[in-house]
Design a protein around this motif. Structure first.
Motif, PDB file in Angstrom:
ATOM      1  N   PRO A   3       0.819  -1.220   0.000  1.00  0.00           N
ATOM      2  CA  PRO A   3       0.000   0.000   0.000  1.00  0.00           C
ATOM      3  C   PRO A   3       0.850   1.265   0.000  1.00  0.00           C
ATOM      4  O   PRO A   3       1.904   1.318   0.628  1.00  0.00           O
ATOM      5  N   PHE A   4       0.380   2.270  -0.737  1.00  0.00           N
ATOM      6  CA  PHE A   4       0.993   3.597  -0.817  1.00  0.00           C
ATOM      7  C   PHE A   4       2.354   3.581  -1.536  1.00  0.00           C
ATOM      8  O   PHE A   4       3.148   4.500  -1.352  1.00  0.00           O
ATOM      9  N   LEU A   5       2.600   2.563  -2.368  1.00  0.00           N
ATOM     10  CA  LEU A   5       3.887   2.479  -3.052  1.00  0.00           C
ATOM     11  C   LEU A   5       4.149   3.715  -3.906  1.00  0.00           C
ATOM     12  O   LEU A   5       5.215   4.332  -3.827  1.00  0.00           O
ATOM     13  N   HIS A   6       3.190   4.092  -4.737  1.00  0.00           N
ATOM     14  CA  HIS A   6       3.422   5.208  -5.648  1.00  0.00           C
ATOM     15  C   HIS A   6       3.494   6.538  -4.899  1.00  0.00           C
ATOM     16  O   HIS A   6       4.288   7.420  -5.272  1.00  0.00           O
ATOM     17  N   GLU A   7       2.710   6.668  -3.847  1.00  0.00           N
ATOM     18  CA  GLU A   7       2.798   7.881  -3.033  1.00  0.00           C
ATOM     19  C   GLU A   7       4.174   7.976  -2.361  1.00  0.00           C
ATOM     20  O   GLU A   7       4.776   9.056  -2.293  1.00  0.00           O
ATOM     21  N   PHE A   8       4.661   6.838  -1.893  1.00  0.00           N
ATOM     22  CA  PHE A   8       5.973   6.787  -1.254  1.00  0.00           C
ATOM     23  C   PHE A   8       7.081   7.168  -2.235  1.00  0.00           C
ATOM     24  O   PHE A   8       7.945   8.000  -1.936  1.00  0.00           O
ATOM     25  N   LEU A   9       7.062   6.564  -3.418  1.00  0.00           N
ATOM     26  CA  LEU A   9       8.101   6.844  -4.405  1.00  0.00           C
ATOM     27  C   LEU A   9       8.035   8.290  -4.888  1.00  0.00           C
ATOM     28  O   LEU A   9       9.072   8.929  -5.120  1.00  0.00           O
ATOM     29  N   SER A  10       6.825   8.817  -5.037  1.00  0.00           N
ATOM     30  CA  SER A  10       6.670  10.210  -5.457  1.00  0.00           C
ATOM     31  C   SER A  10       7.247  11.161  -4.413  1.00  0.00           C
ATOM     32  O   SER A  10       7.931  12.139  -4.748  1.00  0.00           O
ATOM     33  N   SER A  11       6.974  10.878  -3.144  1.00  0.00           N
ATOM     34  CA  SER A  11       7.494  11.708  -2.066  1.00  0.00           C
ATOM     35  C   SER A  11       9.012  11.615  -1.973  1.00  0.00           C
ATOM     36  O   SER A  11       9.714  12.627  -1.864  1.00  0.00           O
ATOM     37  N   ALA A  12       9.540  10.393  -2.037  1.00  0.00           N
ATOM     38  CA  ALA A  12      10.988  10.195  -1.938  1.00  0.00           C
ATOM     39  C   ALA A  12      11.723  10.854  -3.092  1.00  0.00           C
ATOM     40  O   ALA A  12      12.836  11.385  -2.919  1.00  0.00           O
ATOM     41  N   ASP A  16      11.380  13.595  -4.459  1.00  0.00           N
ATOM     42  CA  ASP A  16      11.664  15.020  -4.253  1.00  0.00           C
ATOM     43  C   ASP A  16      13.095  15.234  -3.758  1.00  0.00           C
ATOM     44  O   ASP A  16      13.735  16.237  -4.088  1.00  0.00           O
ATOM     45  N   ASP A  17      13.597  14.295  -2.955  1.00  0.00           N
ATOM     46  CA  ASP A  17      14.888  14.487  -2.292  1.00  0.00           C
ATOM     47  C   ASP A  17      15.933  13.430  -2.644  1.00  0.00           C
ATOM     48  O   ASP A  17      17.120  13.623  -2.352  1.00  0.00           O
ATOM     49  N   TYR A  18      15.497  12.314  -3.254  1.00  0.00           N
ATOM     50  CA  TYR A  18      16.395  11.183  -3.470  1.00  0.00           C
ATOM     51  C   TYR A  18      16.306  10.686  -4.910  1.00  0.00           C
ATOM     52  O   TYR A  18      15.209  10.609  -5.484  1.00  0.00           O
ATOM     53  N   ASP A  19      17.454  10.318  -5.479  1.00  0.00           N
ATOM     54  CA  ASP A  19      17.443   9.455  -6.649  1.00  0.00           C
ATOM     55  C   ASP A  19      17.173   8.037  -6.153  1.00  0.00           C
ATOM     56  O   ASP A  19      17.606   7.664  -5.062  1.00  0.00           O
ATOM     57  N   ILE A  20      16.458   7.242  -6.940  1.00  0.00           N
ATOM     58  CA  ILE A  20      15.975   5.941  -6.470  1.00  0.00           C
ATOM     59  C   ILE A  20      16.550   4.823  -7.320  1.00  0.00           C
ATOM     60  O   ILE A  20      16.372   4.796  -8.546  1.00  0.00           O
ATOM     61  N   MET A  21      17.237   3.896  -6.669  1.00  0.00           N
ATOM     62  CA  MET A  21      17.754   2.683  -7.311  1.00  0.00           C
ATOM     63  C   MET A  21      16.967   1.473  -6.793  1.00  0.00           C
ATOM     64  O   MET A  21      16.609   1.425  -5.620  1.00  0.00           O
ATOM     65  N   ILE A  22      16.753   0.509  -7.660  1.00  0.00           N
ATOM     66  CA  ILE A  22      16.150  -0.767  -7.277  1.00  0.00           C
ATOM     67  C   ILE A  22      17.253  -1.834  -7.306  1.00  0.00           C
ATOM     68  O   ILE A  22      17.934  -1.985  -8.315  1.00  0.00           O
ATOM     69  N   TRP A  23      17.398  -2.559  -6.194  1.00  0.00           N
ATOM     70  CA  TRP A  23      18.400  -3.635  -6.130  1.00  0.00           C
ATOM     71  C   TRP A  23      17.735  -4.878  -5.554  1.00  0.00           C
ATOM     72  O   TRP A  23      17.403  -4.935  -4.385  1.00  0.00           O
ATOM     73  N   SER A  24      17.547  -5.867  -6.405  1.00  0.00           N
ATOM     74  CA  SER A  24      16.884  -7.105  -6.002  1.00  0.00           C
ATOM     75  C   SER A  24      17.817  -8.293  -6.194  1.00  0.00           C
ATOM     76  O   SER A  24      18.585  -8.335  -7.154  1.00  0.00           O
ATOM     77  N   ALA A  25      17.722  -9.248  -5.282  1.00  0.00           N
ATOM     78  CA  ALA A  25      18.539 -10.462  -5.369  1.00  0.00           C
ATOM     79  C   ALA A  25      17.905 -11.476  -6.311  1.00  0.00           C
ATOM     80  O   ALA A  25      17.811 -12.665  -6.016  1.00  0.00           O
TER      81      ALA A  25
END
Length: 321
Positions: free
Chosen positions: A167-176, A178-187
């Motif tokens: 829940p709230f994934l897109h809201e979380f990523l949108s908020s983050a 603003d201040d952070y570049d976002i990388m995805i790292w999965s095993a």
């Protein structure tokens, strides 16, 4: 009279396939078998998202004639090829259920400066290629995110990806963003990462951009006396790739498995795993609270003094407790 055929369009993995099934005798199972011939996705792996009967997913024994489908009806399918599943399930993520939340002493975590691990990291920096999707933005910090059980419940059954999304994934990523570049790292494998990000609608959301993807090939193995050989995600791989841009001072990683940030414990925050989505998707608020935490710490020039284990207690100066 001979049973004529009706043609449907099956959309899967950004491609469309014309699939023919007998008009009168054809069942949902017949359709799935025909889809397997065209796509290679086995019947038991297929989820036909918009094939409904009385508001529920159509069962295999139902005749297609009962569903009122017209020729050319477009069917949306989720499903993975066996070779992709093999790649994903043999990745280090499988260790998560064995060593889920490490409780290590200071002596045991003093691994980041060991020469053999520095050499492994150096090799990853020189040979591993991050799949870049956008460009770093000046002045932004870095947020590194796991997928399984962090953003997505990858074990529960569901008819749509949205039902498994935290829940709230897109809201979380949108908020983050603003201040952070976002990388995805999965095993897991890169194909698996790309499929999940598409499924969750992350790659097409206009409110944020993902900087890039890293898969299990960017990980290294370390030996811990108490637990043996463990595969971890050394953030120094990213720092080496973006020298002077991202450092230990401006990077934070979210993962549901603590061992994944064993080489950079000061930068890791263990998120509560999101499991049993059907029971928890109306109650889980973890990403909302973490979005606020990211906002609170974003003004800091150096985040290495933070204790992310106590993130819920953190209050910036001027904000009341």
């Amino acid at each position: 009279m001979a049973d004529t055929a009706i043609s449907f369009v099956v959309k899967w993995s950004a491609k469309e396939y014309a699939v023919d099934v007998p008009t009168n005798s054809g069942t949902v199972l017949c359709l799935k078998k025909a889809i397997e011939i065209h796509t290679g996705v086995r019947v038991e792996r297929q989820k036909l998202l918009n094939l409904k009967h009385k508001g529920k997913a159509a069962e295999d024994h139902l005749k297609l004639s009962l569903l009122g489908l017209k020729p050319g009806f477009k069917i949306m399918m989720m499903g993975s090829l066996e070779e992709d599943i093999t790649q994903a399930t043999t990745a280090p993520e499988n260790l998560g259920d064995v060593v889920n939340d490490l409780d290590l002493t200071e002596e045991e975590v003093a691994l980041e400066n060991r020469e053999e691990y520095l050499m492994k990291i150096s090799k990853r920096v020189s040979t591993y290629e991050i799949k870049m999707l956008s460009e770093p933005r000046p002045g932004k910090k870095l947020l590194v995110l796991d997928i399984d059980y962090t953003l997505f419940d990858h074990r529960s059954a569901a008819e749509t990806g949205n039902e498994l999304m935290r829940p709230f994934l897109h809201e979380f990523l949108s908020s983050a963003y603003d201040d952070y570049d976002i990388m995805i790292w999965s095993a897991t494998s890169m194909k698996w990462i790309e499929e999940k990000m598409k499924l969750l609608g992350v790659t097409t959301n206009s409110n944020y951009k993902i900087l890039g993807y890293l898969d299990y090939l960017a990980m290294i193995s370390v030996h811990v006396p108490k637990y043996g050989l463990l595969d971890v995600k050394p953030l120094a791989v990213i720092w080496g790739k973006f020298s002077g841009v991202y450092t230990s001072k401006n990077t934070i990683m979210f993962d549901d498995i603590r061992r994944n940030f064993l080489l950079n414990p000061q930068n890791g925050l263990r998120i509560r795993p999101f499991r049993e989505a059907h029971l928890n998707r109306t109650k889980d608020r973890e990403l909302l609270y973490l979005a606020q935490y990211l906002k609170d710490i974003a003004p800091l020039e150096d985040m290495t003094n933070l204790n992310h284990r106590s993130w819920e207690k953190y209050r910036p100066s001027g904000r009341p407790r």
